[in-house]
Design an enzyme around this catalytic site. Structure first.
Site, mmCIF file in Angstrom:
data_model
loop_
_atom_site.group_PDB
_atom_site.id
_atom_site.type_symbol
_atom_site.label_atom_id
_atom_site.label_comp_id
_atom_site.label_asym_id
_atom_site.label_seq_id
_atom_site.Cartn_x
_atom_site.Cartn_y
_atom_site.Cartn_z
ATOM 1 C CD GLN A 228 -5.757 4.780 -2.359
ATOM 2 O OE1 GLN A 228 -4.673 4.847 -1.798
ATOM 3 N NE2 GLN A 228 -6.877 4.557 -1.688
ATOM 4 C CG HIS B 297 -5.913 0.239 3.766
ATOM 5 N ND1 HIS B 297 -6.865 -0.495 4.416
ATOM 6 C CD2 HIS B 297 -5.139 0.798 4.737
ATOM 7 C CE1 HIS B 297 -6.676 -0.405 5.729
ATOM 8 N NE2 HIS B 297 -5.647 0.379 5.955
ATOM 9 C CE LYS C 16 1.677 2.978 10.800
ATOM 10 N NZ LYS C 16 1.097 2.937 9.436
ATOM 11 C CG LEU D 154 -1.841 -1.254 1.313
ATOM 12 C CD1 LEU D 154 -2.531 -1.313 2.663
ATOM 13 C CD2 LEU D 154 -2.861 -1.255 0.171
ATOM 14 C CG ASN D 155 3.911 3.587 -2.701
ATOM 15 O OD1 ASN D 155 4.656 3.853 -1.771
ATOM 16 N ND2 ASN D 155 4.094 4.095 -3.908
ATOM 17 N N GLY E 137 0.390 6.724 0.809
ATOM 18 C CA GLY E 137 0.617 7.739 1.827
ATOM 19 C C GLY E 137 1.817 8.627 1.561
ATOM 20 C CG ASN F 243 -0.245 -0.780 6.484
ATOM 21 O OD1 ASN F 243 -1.162 -0.927 5.681
ATOM 22 N ND2 ASN F 243 -0.452 -0.606 7.770
ATOM 23 N N GLY F 244 3.038 -0.158 3.354
ATOM 24 C CA GLY F 244 4.381 0.095 2.839
ATOM 25 C C GLY F 244 5.394 0.404 3.918
ATOM 26 C CG ASP F 245 4.075 2.473 7.500
ATOM 27 O OD1 ASP F 245 3.505 1.361 7.587
ATOM 28 O OD2 ASP F 245 3.561 3.515 7.953
#
Length: 496
Positions: free
Chosen positions: A183, A213, A385, A106-107, A109, A241-243
């Site tokens: 998205q 997402h 985060k 998921l990229n 952000g 999540n990408g992070d």
């Protein structure tokens, strides 16, 4: 319920439903105007699909609001034994199912919360490498070691797409196929009028938002990427999540999913006091569901936060069957809970309250056959985060192996608790104040507030608290060994 109370309730629902119908009609008219103004036929068709999807979400939001659709706390039960299984019970795995796998990060952000410009995935996290660099290294190593072809997909948002397209070009010579798709782009809506903020399809970016997402399912189908994966013989999509630097391909979970014929697996991990707000799996009317804190009635919030009653939480590492995604999207059967997210934006010289209607992909679990959770080791949940998290992943606590962070064998127990103050919020400030990572292998707890700078070769052990008062400055000298101490603004060192 008395007849007068019943009539009053019925009357209230009728009024709410009438108001909802008016709001829906006004929204439909406003969206049609936006669609009609798009000059290019191809672009208009794509934009119309997005607006139709948004309108479906908006209408569902109005219905839920009018009917007061909330969970009944008394019907919530702990998951059945077959709905949450322990990672330790999974059988040892071979690599035979890797050819069925695709990985998605998921990229969408941005790195604004850490003071950075552009996609969060390009923030340097370890040895000059970004989140995206590490993900590429992991999958490239997997493809080489097992002579397979696991592709990496990036779900971008309109905020991150152009930057990401430039970045992925540097991986063209690597043994990895990277594919990207966007998205959806939905219009923000004014809180007071419940009408769309944008006045045209190409209005300012501030007028639009990526809808969470949960949009993954619709977006991957509409982009054509899902059909492409199915044509290649792929069956399973590993989403994270990408992070989350702990979200690596795990063949035990992959094989378990294939062998159990499950369409959806959610990785859970044990809850600590730092995770009390994380969503958890429940059984609701005989169905496995994700319960988020936003769904919990106020009088039960403390109960939800209890580590004893809800022992684990969702890491958002998800394993999903691709054919099942296509079946559910084609049938328009996915009905994830809507999360109304309040924001304020600048319109002219004033601040206006707006709503973003979002969904989460974890909430889709109840729509998939054989869906269940797997309680995984904490090492599979390593999100970055804040700069407090960044200190840990940059430190001697972890070693880097083929793009994967591995906890140092000299560390006893899990990661220490680190709380850096507001002076360390931005990555640039963090790098200026901590140019050389301290040794933290024996650290339990670190709190730092105020104007503090660390020298080279600093060691932190046990509990270290550094509090610098306003107007003062603390420099931790090179080679300092701080163990169980409190340091105040006058550099007085106290036993802790």
């Amino acid at each position: 319920m008395s007849s007068s109370k019943h009539a009053k309730t019925q009357s209230m629902y009728a009024f709410e439903n009438q108001s909802s119908s008016i709001a829906a009609s006004q929204m439909r008219n406003a969206l049609n105007k936006l669609i009609d103004a798009v000059p290019d036929d191809k672009r208009r068709a794509k934009f119309e699909k997005e607006m139709d999807s948004f309108f479906g979400l908006f209408r569902r939001y109005l219905t839920d609001k009018a009917q007061g659709n909330t969970l009944d706390w008394e019907r919530i039960r702990s998951p059945n034994p077959d709905e949450v299984v322990a990672y330790s019970t999974l059988s040892d795995a071979g690599s035979e199912n890797l050819n069925k796998l695709a990985v998605l990060k998921l990229n969408g952000g941005l790195g604004t919360s850490m003071g950075c410009v552009g996609p969060k995935s390009v923030i340097e996290v370890r040895d000059g490498q970004s989140f995206l660099d590490l993900a590429v290294r992991q999958i490239e190593y997997l493809n080489k070691k097992y002579d397979t072809d696991v592709p990496l997909l990036l779900m971008n948002s309109f905020n991150t797409d152009s930057d990401t397209q430039l970045i992925v070009k540097k991986y063209q010579s690597h043994r990895i196929r990277i594919r990207t798709f966007n998205q959806s782009r939905y219009p923000r809506i004014y809180k007071d009028s419940v009408l769309p903020v944008p006045q045209s399809y190409d209005d300012d970016l501030n007028c639009w938002y990526p809808p969470g997402h949960g949009d993954l399912f619709e977006a991957i189908v509409q982009s054509g990427e899902l059909d492409h994966l199915l044509e290649e013989g792929k069956e399973v999509l590993f989403v994270s999540n990408g992070d989350n630097l702990g979200a690596t391909v795990d063949m035990k979970i992959l094989n378990h999913m294939v062998e159990s014929n499950s369409e959806y697996i959610m990785e859970l991990t044990d809850k600590t006091r730092a995770d009390v707000k994380g969503g958890t799996l429940i059984n609701y009317d005989g169905q496995v569901r994700l319960l988020e804190i936003a769904q919990v009635p106020n009088e039960h919030v403390e109960e939800f936060k209890s580590i004893k009653k809800f022992t684990n939480f969702n890491t958002n590492n998800l394993w999903i069957n691709l054919k099942a995604i296509k079946r559910l999207v084609d049938a328009d059967a996915l009905r994830m809970e809507i999360i109304p997210n309040s924001k304020s934006i600048s319109v002219g010289n004033s601040e206006m309250g707006v709503l973003q209607l979002e969904t989460a992909c974890g909430a889709a679990i109840r729509h998939f056959d054989g869906a269940h959770g797997v309680v995984v080791p904490r090492s599979r949940f390593l999100p970055v985060k804040t700069c407090s998290d960044l200190l840990l992943v940059k430190s001697d606590l972890f070693n880097l192996r083929h793009g994967t962070l591995v906890l140092d064998s000299g560390r006893f127990g899990g990661s220490p608790l680190v709380k850096l103050g507001s002076a360390f919020k931005k990555v640039s400030d963090f790098q200026k104040r901590i140019p050389h990572m301290p040794r933290v292998i024996e650290l339990d707890h670190l709190t730092v507030t105020g104007d503090v700078y660390f020298g080279r070769g600093v060691q932190l052990k046990g509990t270290v608290i550094i509090v610098c008062s306003d107007g003062q400055k603390i420099d931790i000298p090179n080679g300092s060994i701080l163990e169980n101490v409190v340091i105040t603004g006058n550099l007085q060192i106290l036993e802790h």
